[in-house]
Design a protein around this motif. Structure first.
Motif, PDB file in Angstrom:
ATOM      1  N   PRO A  94       0.765  -1.090  -0.105  1.00  0.00           N
ATOM      2  CA  PRO A  94      -0.109  -0.200  -0.010  1.00  0.00           C
ATOM      3  C   PRO A  94       0.711   1.180  -0.155  1.00  0.00           C
ATOM      4  CG  PRO A  94       0.030  -0.864   2.176  1.00  0.00           C
ATOM      5  CD  PRO A  94       0.707  -1.928   1.306  1.00  0.00           C
ATOM      6  N   GLY A  95       0.360   2.233  -0.695  1.00  0.00           N
ATOM      7  CA  GLY A  95       1.136   3.536  -0.957  1.00  0.00           C
ATOM      8  C   GLY A  95       0.326   4.534  -1.483  1.00  0.00           C
ATOM      9  N   MET A  96       0.843   5.466  -1.970  1.00  0.00           N
ATOM     10  CA  MET A  96       0.392   6.684  -2.405  1.00  0.00           C
ATOM     11  C   MET A  96      -1.070   6.705  -3.265  1.00  0.00           C
ATOM     12  SD  MET A  96       0.108   9.233  -4.966  1.00  0.00           S
ATOM     13  CE  MET A  96       1.442   8.611  -6.237  1.00  0.00           C
ATOM     14  N   MET A  97      -1.053   5.730  -4.239  1.00  0.00           N
ATOM     15  CA  MET A  97      -2.084   5.473  -5.180  1.00  0.00           C
ATOM     16  C   MET A  97      -3.450   5.149  -4.305  1.00  0.00           C
ATOM     17  SD  MET A  97      -0.803   6.631  -8.109  1.00  0.00           S
ATOM     18  CE  MET A  97      -1.619   6.081  -9.605  1.00  0.00           C
ATOM     19  N   LEU A  98      -3.089   4.267  -3.440  1.00  0.00           N
ATOM     20  CA  LEU A  98      -4.177   3.655  -2.689  1.00  0.00           C
ATOM     21  C   LEU A  98      -4.797   4.659  -1.932  1.00  0.00           C
ATOM     22  CD1 LEU A  98      -5.812   1.221  -1.731  1.00  0.00           C
ATOM     23  CD2 LEU A  98      -4.054   0.568  -0.057  1.00  0.00           C
ATOM     24  N   LEU A  99      -3.943   5.622  -1.272  1.00  0.00           N
ATOM     25  CA  LEU A  99      -4.540   6.708  -0.508  1.00  0.00           C
ATOM     26  C   LEU A  99      -5.427   7.680  -1.310  1.00  0.00           C
ATOM     27  CD1 LEU A  99      -1.445   7.444   1.978  1.00  0.00           C
ATOM     28  CD2 LEU A  99      -3.969   6.591   2.454  1.00  0.00           C
ATOM     29  N   ILE A 100      -4.860   8.000  -2.498  1.00  0.00           N
ATOM     30  CA  ILE A 100      -5.584   8.935  -3.485  1.00  0.00           C
ATOM     31  C   ILE A 100      -6.976   8.106  -3.985  1.00  0.00           C
ATOM     32  CG2 ILE A 100      -5.717  10.108  -5.655  1.00  0.00           C
ATOM     33  CD1 ILE A 100      -2.727  10.331  -5.557  1.00  0.00           C
ATOM     34  N   ALA A 101      -6.984   6.972  -4.049  1.00  0.00           N
ATOM     35  CA  ALA A 101      -8.173   6.237  -4.505  1.00  0.00           C
ATOM     36  C   ALA A 101      -9.159   6.264  -3.415  1.00  0.00           C
ATOM     37  CB  ALA A 101      -7.767   4.780  -5.226  1.00  0.00           C
ATOM     38  N   LEU A 102      -8.645   5.920  -2.163  1.00  0.00           N
ATOM     39  CA  LEU A 102      -9.471   5.855  -0.878  1.00  0.00           C
ATOM     40  C   LEU A 102     -10.304   7.179  -0.831  1.00  0.00           C
ATOM     41  CD1 LEU A 102     -10.637   4.079   1.395  1.00  0.00           C
ATOM     42  CD2 LEU A 102      -8.542   4.982   2.684  1.00  0.00           C
ATOM     43  N   ALA A 103      -9.314   8.289  -0.856  1.00  0.00           N
ATOM     44  CA  ALA A 103     -10.007   9.516  -0.683  1.00  0.00           C
ATOM     45  C   ALA A 103     -11.083   9.886  -1.753  1.00  0.00           C
ATOM     46  CB  ALA A 103      -8.612  10.766  -0.752  1.00  0.00           C
ATOM     47  N   ILE A 104     -10.809   9.720  -2.938  1.00  0.00           N
ATOM     48  CA  ILE A 104     -11.876  10.253  -4.201  1.00  0.00           C
ATOM     49  C   ILE A 104     -12.839   9.266  -4.145  1.00  0.00           C
ATOM     50  CG2 ILE A 104      -9.894  11.265  -5.563  1.00  0.00           C
ATOM     51  CD1 ILE A 104     -10.110   8.961  -7.293  1.00  0.00           C
ATOM     52  N   THR A 105     -12.557   7.904  -3.435  1.00  0.00           N
ATOM     53  CA  THR A 105     -13.741   6.919  -3.585  1.00  0.00           C
ATOM     54  C   THR A 105     -14.929   7.414  -2.445  1.00  0.00           C
ATOM     55  OG1 THR A 105     -12.325   5.211  -4.506  1.00  0.00           O
ATOM     56  CG2 THR A 105     -14.620   4.683  -3.211  1.00  0.00           C
ATOM     57  N   VAL A 106     -14.182   7.776  -1.356  1.00  0.00           N
ATOM     58  CA  VAL A 106     -14.924   8.146  -0.239  1.00  0.00           C
ATOM     59  C   VAL A 106     -15.651   9.513  -0.393  1.00  0.00           C
ATOM     60  CG1 VAL A 106     -14.965   8.629   2.208  1.00  0.00           C
ATOM     61  CG2 VAL A 106     -13.520   6.705   1.661  1.00  0.00           C
ATOM     62  N   ALA A 107     -15.199  10.269  -1.146  1.00  0.00           N
ATOM     63  CA  ALA A 107     -15.513  11.610  -1.529  1.00  0.00           C
ATOM     64  C   ALA A 107     -16.824  11.331  -2.513  1.00  0.00           C
ATOM     65  CB  ALA A 107     -14.480  12.687  -1.921  1.00  0.00           C
ATOM     66  N   TYR A 108     -16.646  10.543  -3.341  1.00  0.00           N
ATOM     67  CA  TYR A 108     -17.679  10.343  -4.585  1.00  0.00           C
ATOM     68  C   TYR A 108     -18.794   9.804  -3.836  1.00  0.00           C
ATOM     69  CZ  TYR A 108     -20.142   7.911  -8.313  1.00  0.00           C
ATOM     70  OH  TYR A 108     -21.083   7.753  -9.154  1.00  0.00           O
ATOM     71  N   PHE A 109     -18.796   8.582  -2.774  1.00  0.00           N
ATOM     72  CA  PHE A 109     -19.947   7.985  -2.582  1.00  0.00           C
ATOM     73  C   PHE A 109     -20.591   8.702  -1.408  1.00  0.00           C
ATOM     74  CE2 PHE A 109     -17.727   4.198  -4.717  1.00  0.00           C
ATOM     75  CZ  PHE A 109     -19.064   3.651  -5.210  1.00  0.00           C
ATOM     76  N   ALA A 110     -19.964   9.771  -0.594  1.00  0.00           N
ATOM     77  CA  ALA A 110     -20.594  10.478   0.266  1.00  0.00           C
ATOM     78  C   ALA A 110     -21.465  11.558  -0.446  1.00  0.00           C
ATOM     79  CB  ALA A 110     -19.639  11.102   1.057  1.00  0.00           C
TER      80      ALA A 110
END
Length: 696
Positions: A94-110
């Motif tokens: 796990p690294g930077m790409m996973l963190l970005i993906a997690l952030a935009i995914t949470v923001a999108y579904f919220a």
């Protein structure tokens, strides 16, 4: 190459510098498309309208602009980050790409939940999602452009070859592509033209600009019999060249391979950066979980989502992933342009801690081409007669000493008679018949064989002495010395100014070594060292606690180059020496060693600055994003966090680019070293300088 950059290449099927060039175009195109789409997403976002104080219709199509276009941005613009996250999960890294993906995914579904009325309307993050994706794409575009620029050394090397060559066929010339040339072809290089392949001059003479290969700014005179290298320029007159190497066998292709290997090699600093990124991932994950728990426990679940997303966005170690590979890639390119080829990045990093440079004398500090420096004739024989006889006897020998004697006779305009019955005896000398006389030229063993004594020469101690014997009578002796390179003294002075001890090693006798060391101002040397014992000399210095860089050019230097902390091969040397070294000097200027140290120290400074900026920014901003200052009324907005995160990436990229301004030519590096030394002395109070002299 960092972990994340490998992901980029894996996802899109790219490798090498072509891949980086494609990535630049991809991210540039994607950034501009997403920027255009982001405008209506942000403009029709209810939360953004509320922040700026304008109103939007509560019902109708307007309410669906942000959700529909935001979904397009998430799927299309977020694809590089989402696919990168999958790759990281599969690799269990796990690294930077996973963190970005997690952030935009949470923001999108919220945001989607808020638009559908399933969640609180305050969780309408469409404008933050759009802004985050656009800024992340901008950061990646800048990153890929910077990485693509680091391969310009390879591109510029490839561009050195001319588009076409003029091959001699009979009495005319035919224009062909350099790739169609074959070994043995003769080509014409016109004034101002580039040499299309490696070869030797068969007619003509020209001043050659070899700066793109060796880093040396001065032109070098090349005439009949001299070797020339593909990519060099005949500046003032034309040449005819017989091709000796084509395609992948040319020096230019070899340099390109070395640069490519260096840019793709891993490094200790890169491994440190990768470990730091891993630590930051767990730090971010822990901070995100703790943030969600604390804000939920105090009764603010919506704020918990906002804070958690912000923490995950800000904690992305994007700048950290860029900090090291970008600096080292630029350093490798700068080195190549200065005639320094870094085969192993660890060697470049290690040069900054080297405190002792061990130079092999012959061919490194000296030219490796002996010259006649004195003639001592017996009574009844004049110097010209002695030299002419010696040159006649030596004319069929290929030994460097023989060539020096023949060259000296030609330089004096002497008539060298033809010789017959030539014979050579290793460690003794040569024998030939010249004008009916049996002439022998050789060292002390020759005198022993003849049973005669040498004519006393008070100046013979610091030179190689060859005796000339005619029909059993000693006619005199010739003194030969390997000439010291004019740049060697500057190199020694500059290294001492950098507080690096200079040591010389040679197989020559004590007197010869002492003379060269005295001329160059070298305090310590190893003389009379057999080839197999050179590595032992390196170990001796290392046993004293020294970090040693060994500089050599011959087959017998290979074990010492491998033993040293950093091996530096003179590029004009043998393949064996080059294979044993981590750094290769394309030219034969010993001042380039100063360039390597200079570049290594500058590279380390940039890497340190970038690591502190990237990691320090994350460690400070994550607590602010989590809301540790919320009790006093300060919380870091997600949008500001996204902007600051991308700004940190841009700062790191720009800071690395400053390394391009470093002039790593031998002349500039020596000037800097001597300038620093002079300024340090001038800033030392007079009393302190006197005290320092007294202590010495």
């Amino acid at each position: 190459m960092s972990h994340e950059h490998q992901h980029h290449d894996d996802q899109h099927g790219h490798s090498g510098h072509a891949g980086h060039g494609d990535h630049v175009a991809q991210f540039r195109r994607l950034f501009w498309i997403m920027l255009v789409i982001a405008v209506p997403v942000i403009g029709f976002s209810a939360m953004f309208a509320m922040l700026l104080g304008y109103s939007l219709p509560a019902q109708g199509w307007v309410a669906w602009v942000s959700p529909l276009l935001g979904t397009l941005m998430y799927v299309w613009g977020g694809k590089p980050f989402l696919t990168g996250a999958v790759t990281e999960l599969r690799a269990r890294q796990p690294g930077m790409m996973l963190l970005i993906a997690l952030a935009i995914t949470v923001a999108y579904f919220a945001s989607l939940g808020a638009s559908l009325g399933l969640l609180d309307h305050q969780l309408d993050f469409w404008w933050e999602l759009a802004l985050l994706i656009v800024i992340m794409l901008l950061g990646h575009w800048i990153e890929m452009r910077a990485l693509a620029q680091t391969t310009s050394a390879l591109d510029s090397l490839a561009a050195l070859l001319p588009d076409e060559a003029e091959r001699v066929e009979g009495d005319s010339t035919v224009t062909v592509a350099p790739a169609d040339l074959r070994i043995g072809d003769v080509v014409v290089v016109r004034p101002g033209g580039r040499v299309p392949a490696d070869g030797a001059v068969v007619s003509g003479a020209a001043s050659m600009d070899e700066s793109m290969i060796t880093g040396e700014s001065r032109t070098v005179r090349r005439s009949e019999g001299d070797a020339v290298v593909a990519g060099t320029v005949a500046t003032d007159s034309g040449l005819r060249i017989r091709i000796s190497a084509v395609g992948d066998d040319t020096a230019l292709a070899g340099i390109s391979r070395l640069v490519a290997e260096a840019q793709n090699s891993s490094s200790r600093a890169q491994r440190i950066a990768d470990r730091a990124a891993g630590w930051l991932f767990w730090f971010a994950l822990g901070a995100g979980i703790l943030t969600a728990i604390v804000w939920t426990l105090i009764g603010l679940p919506d704020e918990a989502v906002v804070r958690t997303i912000t923490v995950l966005v800000i904690a992305c170690p994007h700048a950290l992933g860029l900090a090291i590979p970008l600096v080292v890639s630029i350093a490798t390119e700068r080195a190549a342009k200065g005639g320094v080829l870094v085969k192993d990045r660890l060697a470049l990093e290690g040069m900054r801690t080297v405190d002792t440079v061990l130079f092999d004398k012959t061919g490194t500090l000296t030219t490796g081409r002996p010259q006649v420096v004195g003639i001592h004739s017996a009574p009844g024989t004049d110097d010209d007669q002695l030299l002419a006889l010696a040159a006649a006897a030596e004319s069929d020998s290929e030994h460097p000493l023989a060539r020096a004697i023949v060259s000296a006779a030609h330089d004096r305009g002497l008539v060298v008679a033809s010789a017959s019955d030539f014979a050579s005896s290793p460690a003794v000398g040569v024998t030939a018949t010249v004008d009916g006389r049996r002439i022998r030229v050789g060292g002390p063993r020759l005198l022993e064989e003849e049973g005669v004594s040498a004519i006393s020469d008070p100046d013979a101690d610091a030179s190689t002495v060859l005796h000339v014997v005619a029909d059993g009578t000693v006619l005199g002796s010739l003194r030969l010395s390997d000439t010291v390179r004019p740049e060697s003294r500057e190199a020694v002075d500059a290294l001492r100014a950098l507080h690096v001890q200079v040591v010389m090693i040679t197989g020559d006798a004590e007197a010869v070594a002492a003379a060269v060391a005295a001329e160059l101002g070298i305090d310590r040397y190893f003389a009379g060292v057999r080839p197999e014992d050179k590595a032992h000399a390196v170990r001796t210095l290392q046993a004293e606690g020294r970090r040693v860089a060994m500089v050599g050019d011959g087959v017998n230097d290979a074990p010492a180059l491998a033993q040293a902390d950093v091996g530096i091969a003179i590029g004009a040397g043998t393949d064996v020496a080059i294979a044993s070294a981590g750094v290769i000097l394309a030219g034969d200027d010993p001042r380039s060693v100063v360039s390597v140290i200079d570049l290594s120290r500058a590279t380390y400074r940039k890497m340190t600055q970038n690591l502190w900026w990237a990691a320090g920014y994350n460690l400070l901003s994550v607590p602010l994003a989590a809301g540790v200052l919320a009790p006093i009324g300060f919380v870091l907005p997600m949008s500001v966090g996204a902007i600051l995160m991308s700004l940190s990436t841009i700062v790191v990229a720009l800071n690395a680019q400053l390394l391009r301004r470093l002039d790593v030519s031998p002349e500039a590096s020596v000037r800097r070293a001597l300038g620093h030394s002079a300024s340090a002395r001038s800033s030392t109070p007079a009393s302190d300088r006197e005290l320092a002299r007294a202590s010495r």
